[in-house]
Write a protein that holds these residues in place. Structure first.
Motif, PDB file in Angstrom:
ATOM      1  N   ALA A  48       0.826  -1.212   0.000  1.00 46.59           N
ATOM      2  CA  ALA A  48       0.000   0.000   0.000  1.00 46.59           C
ATOM      3  C   ALA A  48       0.860   1.262   0.000  1.00 46.59           C
ATOM      4  O   ALA A  48       0.571   2.213  -0.721  1.00 46.59           O
ATOM      5  N   ASP A  49       1.911   1.299   0.802  1.00 45.82           N
ATOM      6  CA  ASP A  49       2.781   2.473   0.892  1.00 45.82           C
ATOM      7  C   ASP A  49       4.230   2.027   0.702  1.00 45.82           C
ATOM      8  O   ASP A  49       4.953   1.801   1.677  1.00 45.82           O
ATOM      9  N   PRO A  50       4.691   1.912  -0.555  1.00 50.59           N
ATOM     10  CA  PRO A  50       6.042   1.397  -0.793  1.00 50.59           C
ATOM     11  C   PRO A  50       7.144   2.255  -0.186  1.00 50.59           C
ATOM     12  O   PRO A  50       8.144   1.733   0.278  1.00 50.59           O
ATOM     13  N   ALA A 105      13.239 -13.187 -11.695  1.00 53.75           N
ATOM     14  CA  ALA A 105      13.484 -11.986 -12.500  1.00 53.75           C
ATOM     15  C   ALA A 105      12.689 -12.038 -13.803  1.00 53.75           C
ATOM     16  O   ALA A 105      12.141 -11.022 -14.254  1.00 53.75           O
ATOM     17  N   ARG A 106      12.603 -13.203 -14.392  1.00 54.31           N
ATOM     18  CA  ARG A 106      11.822 -13.364 -15.628  1.00 54.31           C
ATOM     19  C   ARG A 106      10.344 -13.087 -15.367  1.00 54.31           C
ATOM     20  O   ARG A 106       9.679 -12.399 -16.145  1.00 54.31           O
ATOM     21  N   TRP A 107       9.813 -13.623 -14.271  1.00 50.97           N
ATOM     22  CA  TRP A 107       8.416 -13.401 -13.926  1.00 50.97           C
ATOM     23  C   TRP A 107       8.156 -11.928 -13.658  1.00 50.97           C
ATOM     24  O   TRP A 107       7.125 -11.389 -14.070  1.00 50.97           O
ATOM     25  N   GLU A 108       9.088 -11.258 -12.986  1.00 53.82           N
ATOM     26  CA  GLU A 108       8.940  -9.828 -12.722  1.00 53.82           C
ATOM     27  C   GLU A 108       8.870  -9.028 -14.021  1.00 53.82           C
ATOM     28  O   GLU A 108       8.030  -8.128 -14.160  1.00 53.82           O
ATOM     29  N   ARG A 109       9.746  -9.342 -14.958  1.00 56.79           N
ATOM     30  CA  ARG A 109       9.736  -8.625 -16.242  1.00 56.79           C
ATOM     31  C   ARG A 109       8.438  -8.855 -16.997  1.00 56.79           C
ATOM     32  O   ARG A 109       7.888  -7.941 -17.604  1.00 56.79           O
ATOM     33  N   GLN A 110       7.936 -10.082 -16.982  1.00 55.89           N
ATOM     34  CA  GLN A 110       6.711 -10.385 -17.706  1.00 55.89           C
ATOM     35  C   GLN A 110       5.496  -9.668 -17.121  1.00 55.89           C
ATOM     36  O   GLN A 110       4.582  -9.302 -17.852  1.00 55.89           O
ATOM     37  N   GLY A 165       5.674  -6.854 -15.023  1.00 61.44           N
ATOM     38  CA  GLY A 165       5.898  -5.438 -14.785  1.00 61.44           C
ATOM     39  C   GLY A 165       5.894  -5.028 -13.318  1.00 61.44           C
ATOM     40  O   GLY A 165       5.530  -3.895 -12.997  1.00 61.44           O
ATOM     41  N   VAL A 166       6.257  -5.947 -12.439  1.00 61.96           N
ATOM     42  CA  VAL A 166       6.303  -5.649 -11.006  1.00 61.96           C
ATOM     43  C   VAL A 166       7.625  -6.138 -10.429  1.00 61.96           C
ATOM     44  O   VAL A 166       8.370  -6.864 -11.084  1.00 61.96           O
ATOM     45  N   LEU A 167       7.902  -5.724  -9.204  1.00 62.07           N
ATOM     46  CA  LEU A 167       9.034  -6.242  -8.453  1.00 62.07           C
ATOM     47  C   LEU A 167       8.487  -7.018  -7.262  1.00 62.07           C
ATOM     48  O   LEU A 167       7.515  -6.596  -6.637  1.00 62.07           O
ATOM     49  N   LEU A 168       9.084  -8.142  -6.959  1.00 66.07           N
ATOM     50  CA  LEU A 168       8.655  -8.960  -5.828  1.00 66.07           C
ATOM     51  C   LEU A 168       9.554  -8.689  -4.635  1.00 66.07           C
ATOM     52  O   LEU A 168      10.778  -8.691  -4.761  1.00 66.07           O
ATOM     53  N   PRO A 223       5.128  -1.667  -8.279  1.00 68.66           N
ATOM     54  CA  PRO A 223       5.334  -1.467  -9.715  1.00 68.66           C
ATOM     55  C   PRO A 223       6.820  -1.337 -10.021  1.00 68.66           C
ATOM     56  O   PRO A 223       7.594  -0.852  -9.200  1.00 68.66           O
ATOM     57  N   ARG A 224       7.213  -1.779 -11.185  1.00 68.26           N
ATOM     58  CA  ARG A 224       8.610  -1.670 -11.597  1.00 68.26           C
ATOM     59  C   ARG A 224       8.926  -0.200 -11.837  1.00 68.26           C
ATOM     60  O   ARG A 224       8.303   0.448 -12.657  1.00 68.26           O
TER      61      ARG A 224
END
Length: 174
Positions: A75-77, A135-140, A142-145, A168-169
């Protein structure tokens, strides 16, 4: 909070470096391994690679993908993640301790049984594949885990540790 892909890739480097150091100690104490041990040296990391790859795909219907898909946005990055300096300091402290632990543990075990060092290499391959697939999943998507604990109203479903969150990335964290 630690970025999931960075954690796994750093863990792979730490464990592999500890295995190489412990392997050197084992060879220095016991001499070079016999011919049949070389077979294990080749097969175990390949097995670790295949097993982790299967766990990061949908073929086994388990693994990391359900955890990634159940991730909840933070909610508040800005408050949850802190500054880049704080995140870097946390990572250095965490990996410094972990590297020390793996060096001591693997070297102590390699003193008695050099083949046990293969555990480090299998662990390293496992984390390398997991980090690259993350990293591949994040790119696909558009987010960062991110892994860690965040106090917010919407929590992820109870699928077991670790709790994973998304942001969000952005250029600053990518």
């Amino acid at each position: 909070m630690i970025r999931f892909a960075h954690k796994e890739l750093s863990y792979a480097a730490v464990v592999t470096a500890a295995g190489l150091i412990a392997g050197g100690v084992g060879v220095a104490m016991h001499g070079p391994p016999s011919a049949r041990i070389w077979w294990a040296l080749a097969v175990l990391p390949v097995w670790g690679f295949v097993w982790r790859w299967l766990n990061t795909t949908r073929l086994l219907r388990r693994g990391d993908l359900p955890m990634f898909e159940a991730a909840v946005p933070i909610a508040d990055p800005a408050r949850a993640l802190g500054t880049r300096k704080q995140v870097t300091w946390t990572l250095r402290k965490f990996y410094g301790r972990m590297f020390g632990f793996w060096i001591v543990a693997a070297t102590a075990v390699a003193y008695f049984e050099p083949l046990i060092v293969m555990f480090c290499f299998v662990h390293g391959v496992d984390s390398l594949i997991r980090g690259s697939q993350t990293a591949r999943w994040e790119r696909q998507h558009g987010v960062l885990l991110w892994e860690g604990r965040v106090e917010q109203e919407q929590q992820p479903p109870d699928i077991g540790p670790p709790r994973v969150y998304t942001t969000p990335r952005q250029k600053a964290w990518a």
